[in-house]
Design an enzyme around this catalytic site. Structure first.
Site, mmCIF file in Angstrom:
data_model
loop_
_atom_site.group_PDB
_atom_site.id
_atom_site.type_symbol
_atom_site.label_atom_id
_atom_site.label_comp_id
_atom_site.label_asym_id
_atom_site.label_seq_id
_atom_site.Cartn_x
_atom_site.Cartn_y
_atom_site.Cartn_z
ATOM 1 N N TYR A 357 2.036 11.054 35.883
ATOM 2 C CA TYR A 357 3.185 11.083 34.924
ATOM 3 C C TYR A 357 2.887 11.030 33.525
ATOM 4 O O TYR A 357 1.730 10.707 33.167
ATOM 5 C CB TYR A 357 4.236 9.938 35.469
ATOM 6 C CG TYR A 357 3.861 8.322 35.427
ATOM 7 C CD1 TYR A 357 2.829 7.899 34.784
ATOM 8 C CD2 TYR A 357 4.723 7.522 35.994
ATOM 9 C CE1 TYR A 357 2.720 6.408 34.961
ATOM 10 C CE2 TYR A 357 4.748 6.064 35.977
ATOM 11 C CZ TYR A 357 3.408 5.627 35.487
ATOM 12 O OH TYR A 357 3.175 4.246 35.212
ATOM 13 N N GLU A 358 4.070 11.150 32.859
ATOM 14 C CA GLU A 358 3.935 11.394 31.442
ATOM 15 C C GLU A 358 2.882 12.635 30.968
ATOM 16 O O GLU A 358 2.176 12.375 30.172
ATOM 17 C CB GLU A 358 3.539 10.156 30.690
ATOM 18 C CG GLU A 358 4.818 9.158 30.786
ATOM 19 C CD GLU A 358 4.960 7.985 29.693
ATOM 20 O OE1 GLU A 358 4.430 8.224 28.598
ATOM 21 O OE2 GLU A 358 5.647 6.886 30.097
ATOM 22 N N GLY A 359 2.899 13.559 31.862
ATOM 23 C CA GLY A 359 1.832 14.507 31.799
ATOM 24 C C GLY A 359 0.679 14.456 32.524
ATOM 25 O O GLY A 359 0.047 13.550 32.574
#
Ligand code: COS
Length: 375
Positions: A357-359
């Protein structure tokens, strides 16, 4: 160059560690098993001033800094990665864009209650059809009189359903724009809650916007600025996830080291045998490298220096380290590592999401490579 935390930062570490060990850790395994979010932990963090750690006192914050913030996420995640990400999403993803791009009125109405922890924040960017390709979002916003009308669905929302305030992105003729949406806005619905491999006591839901009417004054930044707001928000958010990964890895190393000292096989402690002690050495070294990258990225943000590349690097390295270290911690525990009586299998399940997550870590490599090539 000074590698030591200041006295204030050390004091914050101690406060968060005491809270984490006394209030969060005792129920971490149970909340994980029951997939239960405990709002009272957030309320306690609010009372201790953690929910607005990096914001100025004038904005309702504790007047501390970004380094203290990542230390706090590290300490929480050392015992419970779910509690770590609750606070990280609240500060980095929901409060930060309002702090950075909000009008004075928006700060008064939203940043202050978020900082005080009277309200919990969340962030809605990802959609069923747009994850890594965030620019391909389909949610729309149309101005009708004094309201924007939003239509679409967002998925994988950390703090979803529990949060009071959501920073949401939608496409307009001018390009994407950011909006502050409240849980009681007409047309705002919380969808399915996901059943997850890890971070199970952090709720993750879908949100649906069905002719959701958001007051015009709740647009964050300009129409067409939304993609840049999202990307800049994630620049800092990624370092919060680096701190979460760092904490998970440290927690796993602490557990593995304690076990290696006490467990005896072949007549002596397994920690005294090279097969295990070399593992602990590699784990400790990679954790220290993750810590240096993470603290440096936070320091750069605090100093007003560019930190996009530093955050992408800290997130990439700390997340990969967390996965490796937690896997090795399970190995050190042997069969006991695979059962729920010991915490390391939870750490291993929790670590995996930090690579996603978050890239994803592939996106972090893309971001870093672009900047390396541009240097
Ligand atoms: N800060 C400010 N602006 C940025 C930026 C950043 N970190 N990254 C990109 N931009 C700007 C670019 O400068 C460009 O501006 P101009 O149009 O004025 O030139 C614009 O945004 C588009 O940039 P780019 O062409 O690089 O965008 P792409 O569509 O190729 O996407 C990636 C770039 C892949 C890096 C981006 O989509 C991304 O980060 N994806 C992952 C999303 C993510 O992290 N999702 C997790 C959600 S939260 S759990």
């Amino acid at each position: 160059m000074d590698f030591l935390l200041s006295e204030d930062q050390q004091m914050i570490r101690k406060m968060v560690r005491d809270f984490a060990e006394n209030e969060v850790e005792p129920t971490a395994a149970e909340r994980d098993a029951e997939e239960r979010f405990d709002r009272s932990l957030f309320t306690q963090m609010a009372e201790l001033g953690f929910t607005g750690l990096p914001w100025p006192e004038a904005d309702g914050g504790a007047g501390s800094d970004f380094l203290s913030y990542v230390v706090a996420i590290e300490e929480l995640s050392r015992v419970c990665a779910s509690t770590g990400v609750t606070l990280s999403a609240h500060i980095s993803l929901a409060s930060w864009p309002i702090y950075k791009f909000g009008t004075e009125e928006q700060k008064e109405t939203y940043l202050k209650p978020l900082a005080r922890g009277d309200k919990l924040g969340a962030f809605g960017l990802t959609e069923p059809g747009s994850g890594s390709d965030a620019g391909a979002m389909k949610t729309t916003a149309v101005l009708e009189g004094e309201h924007y009308v939003l239509n679409g669905a967002k998925i994988f929302i950390t703090n979803g359903g529990e949060a009071d305030v959501y920073v949401v992105f939608a496409v307009m003729d001018a390009g994407p724009a950011a909006f502050i949406v409240e849980k009681d806005d007409p047309g705002f619905f919380v969808g399915k809650k996901e059943v997850k491999m890890g971070i199970r006591s952090s709720p993750t839901t879908e949100i649906r916007l069905e002719n959701c009417r958001v007051p015009k004054k709740n647009r964050l930044g300009e129409e067409g600025e939304g993609f840049k707001i999202a990307m800049q928000t994630l620049d800092g958010g990624r370092n919060g996830i680096a701190a979460q990964a760092l904490g998970i890895a440290q927690g796993a190393l602490d557990a593995a080291t304690a076990y290696a000292k006490e467990r005896k096989q072949f007549g002596k402690s397994i920690g005294g045998q090279q097969g295990i002690s070399f593992k602990l050495a590699d784990m400790a070294t990679k954790i220290e490298a993750s810590r240096l990258l993470t603290y440096q990225a936070a320091w750069r943000e605090q100093e007003g220096l560019d930190y996009g590349k530093a955050s992408a690097m800290s997130k990439l390295y700390a997340a990969d380290t967390a996965m490796e270290v937690t896997t090795e911690a399970v190995q050190v525990f042997g069969g006991y590592g695979y059962i729920r009586e010991y915490p390391v299998e939870r750490y291993m399940r929790d670590a995996k999401i930090t690579q996603i997550y978050e890239g994803t870590n592939e996106i972090q490599r893309l971001v870093i490579a672009k900047m390396v090539m541009a240097d």
